[in-house]
Scaffold this active site. Structure first.
Site, PDB file in Angstrom:
ATOM      1  N   THR A  53       0.795  -1.144  -0.177  1.00  0.00           N
ATOM      2  CA  THR A  53       0.077   0.027  -0.048  1.00  0.00           C
ATOM      3  C   THR A  53       0.925   1.323  -0.075  1.00  0.00           C
ATOM      4  O   THR A  53       1.874   1.272   0.551  1.00  0.00           O
ATOM      5  CB  THR A  53      -1.068   0.085   1.284  1.00  0.00           C
TER       6      THR A  53
ATOM      7  N   LEU B  62       7.575   3.091   5.479  1.00  0.00           N
ATOM      8  CA  LEU B  62       8.784   2.059   5.956  1.00  0.00           C
ATOM      9  C   LEU B  62      10.217   2.397   5.451  1.00  0.00           C
ATOM     10  O   LEU B  62      11.099   2.085   6.161  1.00  0.00           O
ATOM     11  CB  LEU B  62       8.421   0.566   5.700  1.00  0.00           C
TER      12      LEU B  62
ATOM     13  N   VAL C 260       0.941   4.688   1.418  1.00  0.00           N
ATOM     14  CA  VAL C 260       1.473   5.358   2.230  1.00  0.00           C
ATOM     15  C   VAL C 260       2.500   4.540   3.139  1.00  0.00           C
ATOM     16  O   VAL C 260       3.531   5.089   3.787  1.00  0.00           O
ATOM     17  CB  VAL C 260       0.409   5.696   3.384  1.00  0.00           C
ATOM     18  N   CYS C 261       2.098   3.133   3.397  1.00  0.00           N
ATOM     19  CA  CYS C 261       2.966   2.410   4.307  1.00  0.00           C
ATOM     20  C   CYS C 261       4.299   2.252   3.544  1.00  0.00           C
ATOM     21  O   CYS C 261       5.350   2.195   4.206  1.00  0.00           O
ATOM     22  CB  CYS C 261       2.354   0.935   4.412  1.00  0.00           C
ATOM     23  N   THR C 262       4.405   2.120   2.316  1.00  0.00           N
ATOM     24  CA  THR C 262       5.680   2.087   1.520  1.00  0.00           C
ATOM     25  C   THR C 262       6.472   3.237   2.025  1.00  0.00           C
ATOM     26  O   THR C 262       7.638   2.666   2.227  1.00  0.00           O
ATOM     27  CB  THR C 262       5.422   1.954   0.038  1.00  0.00           C
TER      28      THR C 262
END
Ligand code: BEZ
Length: 211
Positions: free
Chosen positions: A42, A49, A44-46
């Protein structure tokens, strides 16, 4: 009952991209940041992290380990990590916990059913060397976190754990701090050789003691 400040962070065993861990043992004697993200692959998560990987030296400087969780498998975490490296220029250099049956997410109250029944929200737990929870944050899936703020908060938590001070609004490492109200003026004079300025009897400012 939600996890509250001062609670012992629940211990658990988990499969991660760096093998099986027991959480408390993995934390060791330092500080820890445990954060959830809703789903692998996904956008935003990319970005989050990748940013945490970039900031890892800053966390290490503060004797703090970082660990992430999402409700996907270790296999997916490994595949997605390659995308993170390709798009963010950073391969995650900390463990990603796999939690496909959501046991750990439920243990930490990371699933908020009114936001989403199956995916986690963006939770952050800062855990001290005594394994107690020092700070919690909850963001919705649609808003990426500001990890510079999490570093700032860590500086405040580590400072205030060791000195009788509190940090004011928008404080950053090196700025003046506040003498805690529980100290009398006499005690404050003894503790802070550089002195303090009493703006009000309850608002006393002193230079950051460990600088
Ligand atoms: C994201 O990481 O981009 C995301 C994940 C779940 C819902 C919405 C956005």
């Amino acid at each position: 009952m939600a996890i509250q400040l001062g609670d012992t962070a629940p211990d658990f065993e988990a499969q991660t991209t760096e093998g099986t861990i027991r959480f408390h043992e993995w934390l060791g004697s330092g500080w820890g940041i445990f954060f959830s993200h809703p789903k692998d692959f996904t956008p935003v998560c990319t970005t989050e992290l990748g940013e945490v990987a970039r900031l890892k030296p800053e966390f290490s400087k503060r004797n703090t380990k970082v660990i992430a969780l999402s409700v996907d498998s270790v296999d997916d975490h490994h595949k997605w990590s390659k995308d993170i490296e390709e798009t963010q220029g950073q391969l995650p250099n900390y463990p990603l916990i796999a939690d496909p049956d959501r046991t750990i997410a439920q243990l930490y109250g990371m699933i908020h059913p009114k936001a989403d029944n199956t995916l986690t929200v963006r939770s952050v737990f800062v855990i001290g060397p005594d394994k107690k929870v020092k700070l919690t944050l909850t963001y919705p899936a649609s808003t990426g976190r500001n990890f510079d703020e999490i570093l700032r908060v860590l500086d405040s938590l580590q400072l205030t754990a060791n000195h009788s001070v509190a940090t004011p609004v928008n404080w950053r490492d090196g700025d003046d701090v506040i003498v805690v109200p529980s100290l009398s003026d006499e005690q404050a004079r003894a503790k802070f050789p550089k002195g303090f300025k009493a703006v009000k009897p309850y608002l006393r400012i002193t230079p950051q003691p460990n600088k």
